[in-house]
Structures are given as structure tokens and as C-alpha cells.
Design an enzyme around this catalytic site. Structure first.
Site, PDB file in Angstrom:
ATOM      1  CG  ASP A 184      -0.205  -0.449   2.489  1.00 25.01           C
ATOM      2  OD1 ASP A 184       0.336  -1.494   2.493  1.00 25.01           O
ATOM      3  OD2 ASP A 184      -0.739   0.045   3.564  1.00 25.01           O
ATOM      4  CD  GLU A 226       7.578   2.039   6.728  1.00 29.51           C
ATOM      5  OE1 GLU A 226       7.759   3.439   6.369  1.00 29.51           O
ATOM      6  OE2 GLU A 226       6.291   1.740   6.295  1.00 29.51           O
TER       7      GLU A 226
HETATM    8  O1  LIG Z   1      -1.657   3.356   7.962  1.00 23.97           O
HETATM    9  C1  LIG Z   1      -1.677   3.017   6.678  1.00 23.97           C
HETATM   10  C2  LIG Z   1      -1.239   1.509   6.456  1.00 23.97           C
HETATM   11  O2  LIG Z   1       0.083   1.307   6.888  1.00 23.97           O
HETATM   12  C3  LIG Z   1       0.230  -0.221   7.115  1.00 23.97           C
HETATM   13  O3  LIG Z   1       0.954  -0.499   5.976  1.00 23.97           O
HETATM   14  C4  LIG Z   1       2.366  -0.299   5.909  1.00 23.97           C
HETATM   15  O4  LIG Z   1       3.196  -0.853   7.253  1.00 23.97           O
HETATM   16  C5  LIG Z   1       2.882  -2.035   7.607  1.00 23.97           C
HETATM   17  C6  LIG Z   1       3.515  -2.474   8.681  1.00 23.97           C
HETATM   18  O5  LIG Z   1       4.685  -2.276   8.370  1.00 23.97           O
HETATM   19  C7  LIG Z   1       3.265  -3.122   6.231  1.00 23.97           C
HETATM   20  O6  LIG Z   1       2.932  -4.534   6.504  1.00 23.97           O
HETATM   21  C8  LIG Z   1       2.679  -2.623   5.147  1.00 23.97           C
HETATM   22  O7  LIG Z   1       3.325  -3.451   3.894  1.00 23.97           O
HETATM   23  C9  LIG Z   1       2.880  -1.143   4.638  1.00 23.97           C
HETATM   24  O8  LIG Z   1       2.423  -0.818   3.599  1.00 23.97           O
HETATM   25  C10 LIG Z   1      -0.866  -1.243   7.411  1.00 23.97           C
HETATM   26  O9  LIG Z   1      -0.250  -2.418   6.838  1.00 23.97           O
HETATM   27  C11 LIG Z   1      -2.157  -0.678   6.294  1.00 23.97           C
HETATM   28  O10 LIG Z   1      -3.352  -1.608   6.513  1.00 23.97           O
HETATM   29  C12 LIG Z   1      -2.471   0.522   6.667  1.00 23.97           C
HETATM   30  O11 LIG Z   1      -3.688   1.026   5.949  1.00 23.97           O
END
Ligand SMILES: OC[C@H]1O[C@H](O[C@H]2O[C@H](CO)[C@@H](O)[C@H](O)[C@H]2O)[C@H](O)[C@@H](O)[C@@H]1O
EC number: 3.2.1.28
Length: 549
Positions: A326, A509
Site C-alpha cells: 500500500d 522501513e
Molecule cells: O496506515 C496505513 C497503512 O499502514 C500499514 O502498511 C504499511 O506498514 C505495514 C507495517 O510495517 C506493512 O505491513 C505494510 O506493508 C506497509 O505498506 C498497514 O499494514 C495498512 O493496513 C495501513 O492501512
């Protein structure tokens, strides 16, 4: 008062039922077909439990007021606040006082909520430590012990300790945890690996699937299904007991395949799509079609400029969050506009490769348990998926896997997701050789492997490199004998992370990897986060294999 509360809860649940019914795209499955396909009780089973309402469900217009007023820079802050009293009482107080002279929203929120703690924000790293020492010292900082559930808070209590990514991500994440576990194994933390896997098994039992993360607002979706890979990691690293997860693996499989048996050709339901030749493949999905609680402002804004029905855009944004990518050009019809997102219309190559792994693992563990029927059943499912992937997702001309747009019946973009079929060993040696060449010529940069070839301003695109993609690329290549390229990527990535670590004494990240001098990554809908769970995990594992950079 109690009756009043129960009525509100019931009303909200009914709203969710209605949402689920109307959220189904009529072009994908007509309502009467759906009812025939899925008897009512099964649909109700898919709803969040009544104690799992999200902050948007609970606080209604107060939630919207907070999110639109910009009192918090990050849309995720308010959903992570815990209430100091029953949310219904907060809502009543808000309705009673909001128009009174002297009312300020910020003060109201501070009086009625505990703001989220940022556990690792006061952590100061010791610059004299090597990269390896830094990571080993960070595990306790990123560990959260099981705690009592604060009533009505969005955080879902878990029975065992877990690791969080860090920064704004103060909860466990499904696919992050697998890559974090790779490093835990290397640091000799088998105890924590077991806790993490047990938490996920527990969530499968309680919620019927592994949610995106342990927040009520993540319950409507999952993330890339890597539980089978976690179980396999146990065996490789000598943590005993992988076999006891067979029932959980089968339950997770049922979640991803829900509704598949009743689908006619070209129909889709939740995560499943029946292809024109009758085969079954999967897509990402979220049961809700409202703005994400944690990105409410952003989603409303995206939908407003889309020229499309808002609920359709919300669903595609949520499904994009379920993909873990995302956001990315992979899901966009027009690479310059997030509003053109169509995640639910794509059959993703990585998702289907992970499900192939799940099917193969169920077959393998069934065999170990002497269940010949289960073994053959799931072997056959894995074979069928591999055939369908070769038919629909393999691009013979450019020699790579690509996502498939099942509505337009056309291939999507090439990305590092093309490496997942190699990681789970579903590609033939000939396919693997061609993918290796495509990665070398199209995605390789001085700092590692890019997510995609397109610069869109989204975080899962050029110029960013991400730890999970490096790991699956390195190992996928090595599994097919392309060791030189795999080792080369490992050294480039270690060098990237180390360059930033030497200057800033932290891991992040994602990284900007197109230049000779690596730096922090950017783009997307929130600022870069430090910590960082999966980067630490992958780098710690690579240090074990290649030594410190
Ligand atoms: O808050 C926005 C989105 O954040 C997350 O996605 C991102 O962080 C996660 C944790 O590190 C990771 O799993 C993901 O690949 C990243 O893009 C979350 O998972 C989303 O659901 C949320 O909407």
C-alpha cells in the site's frame, strides 16, 4: 442505559451486515446468486464480533470531526487512542457539549482519551555498536508483552509477547512478523518466534483469519498469507512443533477460499475468482467498503477526486492495504492517480504463490500425520493453482510473472512480486532463469532490488527498496542455482542498510536505492518510520549468512 447500549451495538452490527450485502459488486455476483452461493449463517459468521467495533463505528460523527479537524497530523493517532470511559458516554457528552461556548475539540479529546504511547521514541542508540549488536539490542525495545485489554480500545489483546515494527506501527503485523522471525531465529530467540506463531494461531481460532494487525480496524482484512512459511521456518531452525499448526493452516485456507465452490465462470466472491477456464485463483479483499479508520482523511480525499462510487474506491484502497503493497503502481490503472486504484480486479502473483505454499504445506504436514486423503487433496489443489498461474500470470514474451487484470483479461505490471513463485519453488528452472534475467536487467540498482520500475510517489514503487522483497529475491534466486546474482543482491542490500546506519545509527522501513549512496526511502501516505521490525529481521539473517558489511 444498558438496553440503550445494546440497541446501539445491534444497530451498528446490522449496518455492517447491510454493508457486506451491498458492498458486493453486482457485476461480480448478483445478490440472489450470492444468497444461493452462501447461506445466511455463514455470512454472519464473517462479521466482526460485537466487541470488535472500530473507532469509526463507535464514535460516529465525533470520529469524523477529529479526522477532519487535523488536530492530529497522522490519521492513525485517534484510532489508536484508548477511551477513558464507555464510548457511548463519550459520544453523548460530545453531542451535549460540542455547541457550547468555549468547546475545543483538542481539549475534549485529551479529557476523554489516552493518547497512544510511543514506546521506542525515547530509545537512544549507541553509535559504538555494530549493526548486529544494534539489532540484537533492539529486540527487547520492539517487544510488547501480553497485556490486559483496555476496554473499548482498538488494540486487540494477544495471549503472548510479540514484536512491533516501530514508530507509528505499535501493533503486530502479519506479514512483517515472518521477516522479523528470520532475524529472531538468527539471534537465538526461538522463544519469541514461538510466541508470535502462537498469537497468529490464536487469532485464527478467535477471528477465523489472521488480521492485517491486532487492531479492531484491521479485522476486515488479512495480509499476504505467510503463516505456512512461519511454520516451515520452525522446522528449519529446529523449533519443534510445526505439525501442531495443521488445523490452523486449514482454517486459514478456508478463509482465503470462502465461497469458491459456488462460483460460476468469471464470478468473484471475497478473495476468490473463478477464471474463464474454470480454475480458481485469488485476489486481495476487505469485507468493508468505508474509509480506513487509520487513513480516513486520505481515503475520503482520494475517493472525492476519483469520479467513481466512493465505496468502490474505499474497497480497493482497503484491498491494497491487505496486499501489504500500500500503495503501488501494481494496483493502479493510471500510474499517476491513486484514485484509479483497482486492487480487487487484479489476480496478484505473490498472493497466489503464497497460497500455493499454504496448499503444499498442508499436503506435507498431512502426509507426516498419515492423512493420505488430505495429502492428495491439497497436493492436487497446489498443482491446479500452479497450472492456472502459468496460464494466466506467466508472460512468455518478457519472461516473467505479472499480475492479471481479470476484468480486462490482460496482464498487469512486472514487479519484484515476480520473485515469490521462485521463493516458494513453484516455477520451473526455465521460468526461474528468465525471471532472474528480468530482475537483473529491470529491477537491480546499486542498493538492491526495486519494488517496481515506475516512479509514482507511492511507497511500493521506484526508487524504494524493501527488506522483504530483497530476502525473497535473494533466496528465490539461490533456490534455483542463481547464487552469484543472489549473493550480489545480498551484499548490495547490506551495504545500503549499513551506509544509513553508519550515518544515522538506525534502521528504517524502506530505502531509496537507485543511487550509489543509499538514503532513507519516502513517498506514500505517512512519513518514513524507524525501528524497524522486518528490516532488522532480514538484515540480521543476512549478517548470519554473509557476515557484517
Ligand atoms: O496506515 C496505513 C497503512 O499502514 C500499514 O502498511 C504499511 O506498514 C505495514 C507495517 O510495517 C506493512 O505491513 C505494510 O506493508 C506497509 O505498506 C498497514 O499494514 C495498512 O493496513 C495501513 O492501512
Amino acid at each position: 442505559m444498558l438496553n440503550q447500549k445494546l440497541n446501539v451495538t445491534r444497530a451498528l452490527n446490522l449496518e455492517v451486515v447491510e454493508e457486506l450485502i451491498y458492498a458486493l459488486d453486482p457485476c461480480e455476483l448478483k445478490l440472489d446468486e450470492m444468497i444461493e452461493a452462501e447461506p445466511e449463517p455463514e455470512m454472519i459468521e464473517g462479521l466482526p464480533a460485537s466487541d470488535a467495533l472500530t473507532p469509526a463505528d463507535r464514535y460516529l460523527e465525533l470520529f469524523e470531526h477529529v479526522q477532519t479537524s487535523h488536530i492530529f497530523a497522522d490519521s492513525k493517532t485517534f484510532p489508536d487512542c484508548a477511551p477513558k470511559m464507555d464510548p457511548l458516554d463519550i459520544l453523548i457528552r460530545y453531542r451535549r457539549t460540542r455547541r457550547q461556548p468555549g468547546f475545543t475539540l483538542r481539549q475534549f479529546i485529551e479529557e476523554h482519551f489516552w493518547l497512544p504511547e510511543t514506546h521506542n521514541s525515547d530509545y537512544i542508540s549507541d553509535p559504538s555498536r555494530s549493526l548486529k549488536e544494534h539489532i540484537d539490542n533492539l529486540w527487547p525495545v520492539l517487544t510488547r508483552e501480553p497485556q490486559d485489554h483496555i476496554p473499548w480500545s482498538s488494540l486487540l489483546a494477544l495471549p503472548q509477547a510479540y514484536i512491533v515494527p516501530g514508530g507509528r506501527f505499535s501493533e503486530t503485523y502479519y506479514w512483517d512478523s515472518y521477516f522479523t522471525m528470520l532475524g529472531l531465529a538468527e539471534s537465538g530467540r526461538g522463544d519469541l518466534m514461538r510466541c508470535i506463531a502462537d498469537n497468529f494461531a490464536w487469532m485464527i481460532e478467535k477471528y477465523g483469519h489472521i488480521p492485517n494487525g491486532n487492531r479492531t480496524y484491521y479485522l476486515g482484512r488479512s495480509q499476504p498469507p505467510v503463516f505456512a512459511l512461519m511454520v516451515e521456518l520452525f522446522e528449519e531452525d529446529g523449533v519443534r512443533g510445526a505439525r501442531r499448526y495443521l488445523d490452523h493452516l486449514r482454517q486459514e485456507y478456508a478463509y482465503w477460499m470462502d465461497g469458491a465452490q459456488s462460483l460460476l465462470l468469471n464470478q468473484a466472491y471475497r478473495h476468490t475468482v473463478r477464471m474463464p477456464d474454470g480454475s480458481l485463483l485469488n485476489r486481495y479483499w476487505d469485507d468493508r467498503d468505508t474509509p480506513r479508520d487509520e487513513a480516513w482523511r486520505e481515503d475520503v480525499e482520494t475517493a472525492r477526486h476519483s469520479g467513481r462510487p466512493a465505496n468502490e474506491v474505499y474497497r480497493d484502497l482497503r484491498a491494497g492495504a491487505a496486499s501489504g503493497w500500500d500503495y503501488s503502481s501494481r494496483w493502479l490503472r493510471d500510474c499517476s492517480r491513486l484514485a484509479s486504484i483497482r486492487t480487487t480486479q487484479f489476480i496478484p502473483v505473490d498472493l497466489n504463490a503464497f497460497l500455493y505454499k499454504l496448499e503444499s504445506t498442508i499436503a506435507n504436514i498431512s502426509a507426516l500425520r498419515g492423512d493420505k486423503y488430505g495429502q492428495e487433496l491439497f497436493r492436487q489443489k497446489a498443482r491446479a493453482r500452479r497450472q492456472a498461474m502459468t496460464r494466466y500470470l506467466w508472460d512468455e514474451e518478457s519472461g516473467c510473472y505479472r499480475d492479471y487484470d481479470w476484468r480486462r483479461q490482460a496482464l498487469g505490471l512486472f514487479s519484484a512480486a515476480s520473485m515469490v513463485p521462485l521463493y516458494v519453488e513453484l516455477a520451473t528452472p526455465e521460468q526461474a532463469a528468465r525471471v532472474a534475467e528480468a530482475v537483473r536487467t529491470r529491477l537491480l540498482t546499486p542498493g538492491g532490488v526495486l519494488a517496481t520500475e515506475y516512479e509514482t510517489g507511492e511507497q511500493w514503487d521506484k526508487p524504494n527498496g524493501w527488506a522483504p522483497l530483497q530476502w525473497m529475491t535473494i533466496q528465490g534466486l539461490k533456490r534455483y542455482g542463481h547464487d552469484a546474482l543472489g549473493d550480489d543482491i545480498a551484499h548490495r542490500w547490506l551495504n545500503t542498510v549499513n551506509q544509513v546506519y553508519q550515518k544515522q545509527h538506525k534502521l528504517v522501513e524502506k530505502y531509496h536505492i537507485t543511487n550509489n549512496t543509499a538514503c532513507e526511502g519516502g513517498g506514500g501516505e505517512y512519513p518514513l518510520q524507524d525501528g524497524f521490525g522486518w528490516t532488522n529481521g532480514v538484515v540480521r539473517r543476512l549478517i548470519g549468512l554473509y557476515g557484517e558489511p
